[in-house]
Motif scaffolding. Structure first.
Motif, PDB file in Angstrom:
ATOM      1  N   LEU A 140     -13.684  -3.704 -42.073  1.00 11.98           N
ATOM      2  CA  LEU A 140     -13.966  -4.643 -40.988  1.00 11.98           C
ATOM      3  C   LEU A 140     -13.874  -3.956 -39.631  1.00 11.98           C
ATOM      4  O   LEU A 140     -14.710  -4.163 -38.747  1.00 11.98           O
ATOM      5  N   ILE A 141     -12.843  -3.139 -39.471  1.00  3.98           N
ATOM      6  CA  ILE A 141     -12.642  -2.440 -38.202  1.00  3.98           C
ATOM      7  C   ILE A 141     -13.807  -1.496 -37.921  1.00  3.98           C
ATOM      8  O   ILE A 141     -14.303  -1.401 -36.797  1.00  3.98           O
ATOM      9  N   LYS A 142     -14.254  -0.814 -38.960  1.00  6.23           N
ATOM     10  CA  LYS A 142     -15.315   0.177 -38.789  1.00  6.23           C
ATOM     11  C   LYS A 142     -16.671  -0.454 -38.572  1.00  6.23           C
ATOM     12  O   LYS A 142     -17.458  -0.013 -37.714  1.00  6.23           O
TER      13      LYS A 142
ATOM     14  N   GLY B 231       0.930  -3.728 -41.393  1.00  8.67           N
ATOM     15  CA  GLY B 231       0.730  -4.918 -40.574  1.00  8.67           C
ATOM     16  C   GLY B 231       0.669  -4.595 -39.095  1.00  8.67           C
ATOM     17  O   GLY B 231       1.526  -3.896 -38.561  1.00  8.67           O
ATOM     18  N   ASN B 232      -0.361  -5.115 -38.430  1.00  7.17           N
ATOM     19  CA  ASN B 232      -0.576  -4.926 -36.998  1.00  7.17           C
ATOM     20  C   ASN B 232      -0.723  -3.465 -36.575  1.00  7.17           C
ATOM     21  O   ASN B 232      -0.723  -3.149 -35.382  1.00  7.17           O
ATOM     22  N   ALA B 233      -0.846  -2.579 -37.535  1.00  6.48           N
ATOM     23  CA  ALA B 233      -1.027  -1.166 -37.198  1.00  6.48           C
ATOM     24  C   ALA B 233      -2.433  -0.938 -36.660  1.00  6.48           C
ATOM     25  O   ALA B 233      -3.398  -1.551 -37.119  1.00  6.48           O
ATOM     26  N   ASN B 234      -2.551  -0.056 -35.693  1.00 10.52           N
ATOM     27  CA  ASN B 234      -3.853   0.311 -35.152  1.00 10.52           C
ATOM     28  C   ASN B 234      -4.469   1.345 -36.085  1.00 10.52           C
ATOM     29  O   ASN B 234      -4.040   2.500 -36.118  1.00 10.52           O
ATOM     30  N   LEU B 235      -5.468   0.915 -36.848  1.00 13.78           N
ATOM     31  CA  LEU B 235      -6.102   1.779 -37.841  1.00 13.78           C
ATOM     32  C   LEU B 235      -7.477   2.263 -37.384  1.00 13.78           C
ATOM     33  O   LEU B 235      -8.253   2.783 -38.189  1.00 13.78           O
ATOM     34  N   ARG B 236      -7.750   2.126 -36.105  1.00 11.82           N
ATOM     35  CA  ARG B 236      -9.071   2.493 -35.596  1.00 11.82           C
ATOM     36  C   ARG B 236      -9.331   3.993 -35.753  1.00 11.82           C
ATOM     37  O   ARG B 236      -8.531   4.843 -35.347  1.00 11.82           O
ATOM     38  N   ASP B 237     -10.457   4.297 -36.377  1.00  9.16           N
ATOM     39  CA  ASP B 237     -10.949   5.674 -36.547  1.00  9.16           C
ATOM     40  C   ASP B 237     -10.009   6.573 -37.347  1.00  9.16           C
ATOM     41  O   ASP B 237     -10.035   7.804 -37.184  1.00  9.16           O
ATOM     42  N   ILE B 238      -9.156   5.994 -38.214  1.00 10.65           N
ATOM     43  CA  ILE B 238      -8.332   6.858 -39.059  1.00 10.65           C
ATOM     44  C   ILE B 238      -9.230   7.553 -40.088  1.00 10.65           C
ATOM     45  O   ILE B 238     -10.317   7.076 -40.422  1.00 10.65           O
ATOM     46  N   LYS B 239      -8.748   8.688 -40.586  1.00 14.38           N
ATOM     47  CA  LYS B 239      -9.521   9.468 -41.546  1.00 14.38           C
ATOM     48  C   LYS B 239      -8.838   9.382 -42.912  1.00 14.38           C
ATOM     49  O   LYS B 239      -7.674   9.767 -43.061  1.00 14.38           O
TER      50      LYS B 239
ATOM     51  N   ASN C 282       7.329   1.760 -43.568  1.00 13.43           N
ATOM     52  CA  ASN C 282       7.045   0.630 -42.693  1.00 13.43           C
ATOM     53  C   ASN C 282       6.297   1.134 -41.464  1.00 13.43           C
ATOM     54  O   ASN C 282       6.869   1.804 -40.606  1.00 13.43           O
ATOM     55  N   LEU C 283       5.005   0.806 -41.392  1.00 15.89           N
ATOM     56  CA  LEU C 283       4.151   1.242 -40.294  1.00 15.89           C
ATOM     57  C   LEU C 283       3.725   0.050 -39.438  1.00 15.89           C
ATOM     58  O   LEU C 283       2.679   0.075 -38.792  1.00 15.89           O
ATOM     59  N   PHE C 284       4.546  -0.986 -39.430  1.00 17.28           N
ATOM     60  CA  PHE C 284       4.197  -2.197 -38.698  1.00 17.28           C
ATOM     61  C   PHE C 284       3.988  -1.882 -37.216  1.00 17.28           C
ATOM     62  O   PHE C 284       4.824  -1.267 -36.555  1.00 17.28           O
ATOM     63  N   ALA C 285       2.829  -2.293 -36.703  1.00 15.04           N
ATOM     64  CA  ALA C 285       2.465  -2.118 -35.287  1.00 15.04           C
ATOM     65  C   ALA C 285       2.424  -0.655 -34.856  1.00 15.04           C
ATOM     66  O   ALA C 285       2.446  -0.356 -33.651  1.00 15.04           O
ATOM     67  N   ALA C 286       2.369   0.261 -35.818  1.00  9.28           N
ATOM     68  CA  ALA C 286       2.265   1.681 -35.460  1.00  9.28           C
ATOM     69  C   ALA C 286       0.854   1.996 -34.987  1.00  9.28           C
ATOM     70  O   ALA C 286      -0.118   1.357 -35.400  1.00  9.28           O
ATOM     71  N   ASN C 287       0.735   2.983 -34.136  1.00  8.82           N
ATOM     72  CA  ASN C 287      -0.574   3.415 -33.644  1.00  8.82           C
ATOM     73  C   ASN C 287      -1.032   4.612 -34.460  1.00  8.82           C
ATOM     74  O   ASN C 287      -0.522   5.717 -34.312  1.00  8.82           O
ATOM     75  N   LEU C 288      -2.014   4.382 -35.340  1.00 11.51           N
ATOM     76  CA  LEU C 288      -2.541   5.434 -36.213  1.00 11.51           C
ATOM     77  C   LEU C 288      -3.953   5.848 -35.822  1.00 11.51           C
ATOM     78  O   LEU C 288      -4.673   6.461 -36.615  1.00 11.51           O
ATOM     79  N   GLU C 289      -4.337   5.541 -34.615  1.00  3.43           N
ATOM     80  CA  GLU C 289      -5.701   5.843 -34.179  1.00  3.43           C
ATOM     81  C   GLU C 289      -6.024   7.329 -34.363  1.00  3.43           C
ATOM     82  O   GLU C 289      -5.303   8.205 -33.910  1.00  3.43           O
ATOM     83  N   GLN C 290      -7.103   7.585 -35.089  1.00  3.18           N
ATOM     84  CA  GLN C 290      -7.619   8.932 -35.367  1.00  3.18           C
ATOM     85  C   GLN C 290      -6.618   9.831 -36.097  1.00  3.18           C
ATOM     86  O   GLN C 290      -6.726  11.055 -36.072  1.00  3.18           O
ATOM     87  N   ALA C 291      -5.650   9.216 -36.785  1.00 11.13           N
ATOM     88  CA  ALA C 291      -4.734  10.006 -37.617  1.00 11.13           C
ATOM     89  C   ALA C 291      -5.468  10.460 -38.881  1.00 11.13           C
ATOM     90  O   ALA C 291      -6.356   9.774 -39.383  1.00 11.13           O
ATOM     91  N   ASP C 292      -5.112  11.635 -39.385  1.00  5.36           N
ATOM     92  CA  ASP C 292      -5.712  12.166 -40.606  1.00  5.36           C
ATOM     93  C   ASP C 292      -4.814  11.800 -41.782  1.00  5.36           C
ATOM     94  O   ASP C 292      -3.714  12.331 -41.932  1.00  5.36           O
TER      95      ASP C 292
END
Length: 506
Positions: free
Chosen positions: A402-404, A377-385, A355-365
């Motif tokens: 869409l985010i990219k 859901g609602n997770a920050n997926l910006r710039d994930i690898k 469960n990664l709801f609303a987790a911040n995954l920005e730039q996670a590998d």
């Protein structure tokens, strides 16, 4: 164990040691000498017997000097790189800045030798006798001192990084401010040793005897303390006393909520069901540890080493794992709701059904990661690898695209964007007719002239979004957050407003 001033006997002992070295240095101050005598060098090479010889600055690189007697000699600045000195007698010799890099000195006798600033990088000193030797500021990077005897040796400010000291004997040795980072000190005898301000970062002290040793202000970041022997005379800062106690007792099912375990080495431990809620584990090593069903709510694991760690069904709600190393970790069914996972390395990890709801995954590998069944859901997926080996549901791949790339003027009719985090996205002029955006985060999004006719925006976050000339006719905005949104130019005919009341057409 305690942190306090030294007892009078220990204090007096160190006065005697310091006085010994001061006196030793004074009476053995070298009389000015010239470079090595050619006759002495020749004698050494021919007979291997050169007691009290002048070999200063001689080039003996790679010399075969096994069993040679060079006791009481002058070898200041001598080049002995790669020399074979196994069993040699160098006791009491003056060897200031002598270079023994990669030399072999197995079972050599260097008792009471003067080796200030000597270089032993990569040297082998297995079972060597260095009792009472002066190695102040010596360079012993990666040296092999396994089973060596260094009783009452002076190693102040010596560099022993990556050195092997397993089974070495160092009782009452002076290691103040020495660098023992990554050193292997398994079963070493450090009884009564002075380790004040020593750097033992990531060193292995398993089975080492630190009875009556002084470790005041020692750096013990990720130091392996399991099985280390302490007694009531060991001087150790309270934090590391606590961590030593923790690692030397069974912990499964125990409660350590709120504890400061930052920098602790807990690798390979069974922590099943442990309660670490709110604990500080910043920089800690939990390599291959078992944390199944553990309560890690709100725990601080920033920059921690969690390689191959098992978090199956653990509770990590609100945990901070920023820049943590989670390569090949097991997170099956783990609850990471609202966790900060930015810049975290998940390479090869298993996050199935997590469960990664609303987790911040920005730039996670997330390369080679299994995310099948995971809730993003609602997770920050910006710039994930991610890569071709990342297993992820098509719904989230669509959202990642869409985010990219944004979706200006794109046709997204009937799109499933439930709980998608699209904060700040450009959807200007996009066709989102009948799209399902329930619970989606569209804060600060650009929805100018977007077509959202009949869209489901229940509980969506639209705070600060630009909805100029947007068409929300028949849209469902029940429970939506419209804070800071200008609705003056928005078409809202038959739209259900946040309060659940349908907006009448003008």
């Amino acid at each position: 164990m305690k942190k306090s001033s030294l007892h009078i006997p220990i204090f007096c002992y160190w006065l005697l040691v310091i006085g010994h070295w001061s006196l030793f240095s004074l009476i053995s101050l070298p009389i000015p000498v010239f470079a090595a005598k050619g006759s002495d060098v020749a004698k050494l090479q021919e007979t291997r017997q050169c007691n009290e010889c002048n070999l200063q600055e001689a080039n003996l690189m790679g010399a075969e000097l096994q069993g040679a007697d060079m006791s009481d000699s002058n070898l200041r600045l001598t080049n002995l790189r790669g020399a074979k000195l196994d069993g040699a007698n160098l006791s009491r010799s003056q060897m200031f800045q002598a270079d023994f890099s990669n030399a072999t000195l197995g079972s050599a006798n260097l008792e009471q030798a003067h080796l200030e600033k000597a270089i032993f990088t990569g040297a082998t000193l297995f079972r060597a006798n260095l009792n009472q030797a002066n190695l102040e500021k010596a360079e012993l990077l990666g040296a092999n001192l396994n089973s060596a005897s260094l009783e009452v040796a002076n190693l102040k400010e010596a560099n022993l990084e990556n050195a092997e000291l397993q089974d070495a004997t160092l009782p009452r040795a002076n290691l103040e401010k020495a660098n023992l980072k990554n050193a292997n000190l398994k079963n070493a005898n450090l009884l009564g040793a002075n380790l004040k301000e020593v750097n033992l970062e990531n060193a292995d002290l398993e089975g080492a005897n630190l009875s009556s040793a002084n470790l005041e202000e020692a750096k013990l970041f990720r130091t392996h303390l399991k099985g280390t022997i302490l007694n009531n005379e060991t001087i150790l800062d309270s934090k590391w006393q606590f961590i030593w106690t923790v690692v030397n007792q069974p912990l499964a099912g125990q409660t350590l909520a709120g504890s400061d375990l930052s920098g602790a080495n807990l690798q390979g431990m069974n922590l099943t069901g442990i309660n670490l809620e709110g604990a500080n584990l910043e920089g800690a090593s939990l390599f291959m540890s078992n944390l199944e069903r553990a309560n890690l709510t709100g725990v601080n694991l920033t920059q921690s080493y969690l390689h191959y760690t098992d978090f199956t069904s653990a509770n990590l709600v609100g945990a901070n794992l920023q820049r943590a190393d989670l390569r090949h970790s097991i997170l099956l069914g783990t609850d990471l709701t609202r966790a900060d996972l930015s810049y975290t390395n998940f390479q090869g990890a298993n996050l199935r059904d997590s469960n990664l709801f609303a987790a911040n995954l920005e730039q996670a590998d997330l390369g080679n990661v299994n995310l099948l069944g995971a809730n993003l859901g609602n997770a920050n997926l910006r710039d994930i690898k991610i890569n071709e080996e990342t297993a992820i549901e098509s719904q989230w791949l669509f959202i990642l695209d869409l985010i990219k790339n944004g979706a200006e003027n794109q046709d997204l009719t009937d799109a499933n964007l439930v709980e998608a985090n699209l904060s700040g996205i450009n959807l200007k002029g996009a066709r989102l007719t009948n799209a399902n955006l329930q619970g989606a985060d569209l804060s600060l999004a650009n929805l100018e002239s977007a077509h959202l006719f009949g869209a489901n925006l229940q509980n969506a976050n639209l705070s600060g979004a630009n909805l100029t000339a947007a068409n929300l006719g028949g849209a469902n905005l029940t429970g939506a957050n419209l804070e800071g949104v200008n609705l003056n130019q928005v078409y809202l005919c038959n739209a259900i407003m946040p309060n659940g009341i349908e907006n009448r057409c003008n």
